[in-house]
Design an enzyme around this catalytic site. Structure first.
Site, PDB file in Angstrom:
ATOM      1  CG  HIS A   1       8.896  -2.668  21.863  1.00 14.94           C
ATOM      2  ND1 HIS A   1       9.371  -2.216  20.655  1.00 14.94           N
ATOM      3  CD2 HIS A   1       7.504  -2.219  21.611  1.00 14.94           C
ATOM      4  CE1 HIS A   1       8.572  -1.652  19.805  1.00 14.94           C
ATOM      5  NE2 HIS A   1       7.408  -1.716  20.541  1.00 14.94           N
TER       6      HIS A   1
ATOM      7  CE  LYS B   1       3.939  -0.136   8.638  1.00 13.68           C
ATOM      8  NZ  LYS B   1       3.122   0.307   9.943  1.00 13.68           N
TER       9      LYS B   1
ATOM     10  NE  ARG C   1       4.149   4.463  22.644  1.00 10.78           N
ATOM     11  CZ  ARG C   1       4.284   4.477  21.335  1.00 10.78           C
ATOM     12  NH1 ARG C   1       5.377   4.408  20.847  1.00 10.78           N
ATOM     13  NH2 ARG C   1       3.022   4.337  20.530  1.00 10.78           N
TER      14      ARG C   1
ATOM     15  CB  SER D   1       9.493   0.988  16.071  1.00  8.22           C
ATOM     16  OG  SER D   1       9.441   0.069  16.941  1.00  8.22           O
TER      17      SER D   1
END
Ligand code: PNS
Length: 162
Positions: free
Chosen positions: A17, A41, A90, A127
């Site tokens: 990030h 969440k 990515r 993450s």
């Protein structure tokens, strides 16, 4: 003034990030890094903790501002006078996931998405993997900025004592 937003969960922010933040900050007058709140969440870190960590690791980027948002991202863009969303990629899998959202955000509000490739050193970093490895006592120091590594270590040490 050209403004962009980098949205995400950032639970926690990784070196991948940070690389994208640095690339984006070099291209806009102001970059707002926004922690998007997902009430369904519960993360490892609170929204405030995530924002503090982002602030700490972007301290060398004077045009970065950290914010949070709950709701449609395009509404945040409209409220903040932001015309561009920046996302890091990515892999092609990331693009497959991101492309419909980018198309939708353009149709909903005319907000375009700029995709920046992450550094190949971080192409496998997420993450969720960082949290899983750290919880299982693996070494994640190479994949997160130092303040995040300290926060992860402290959080997991606290949990293990309970
Ligand atoms: O880090 P993440 O969890 O991959 O980030 C995804 C995020 C939060 C950027 C995305 O889910 C989002 O933009 N959420 C805000 C709600 C929204 O605008 N949904 C419609 C997208 S077209």
């Amino acid at each position: 003034m050209a403004r962009a937003v980098c949205p995400g969960s950032f639970d926690p922010v990784t070196s991948g990030h940070l690389y994208v933040f640095e690339q984006a900050a070099a291209r806009f007058d102001e970059l707002v890094i926004t922690v998007v709140v997902n009430p369904a969440k519960r993360g490892m870190f609170s929204i405030a903790e995530r924002m503090d960590l982002i602030g700490e690791v972007t301290g060398h980027l004077p045009t970065v501002r950290v914010d949070k948002w709950e709701g449609l991202l395009v509404d945040f863009c409209r409220d903040s006078g932001i015309e561009t969303i920046v996302k890091g990629l990515r892999s092609g899998t990331d693009l497959d996931y991101e492309a419909p959202m980018a198309q939708m955000n353009r149709e909903l509000a005319g907000v375009d998405t700029l995709f920046l490739l992450t550094d190949p050193r971080f192409a496998h970093v997420s993450s969720s993997l960082i949290k899983e490895i750290a919880k299982l006592h693996g070494d994640v120091e190479a994949f997160v900025p130092a303040p995040v590594f300290r926060a992860l270590t402290a959080r997991l040490a606290g949990e293990r004592q309970v």
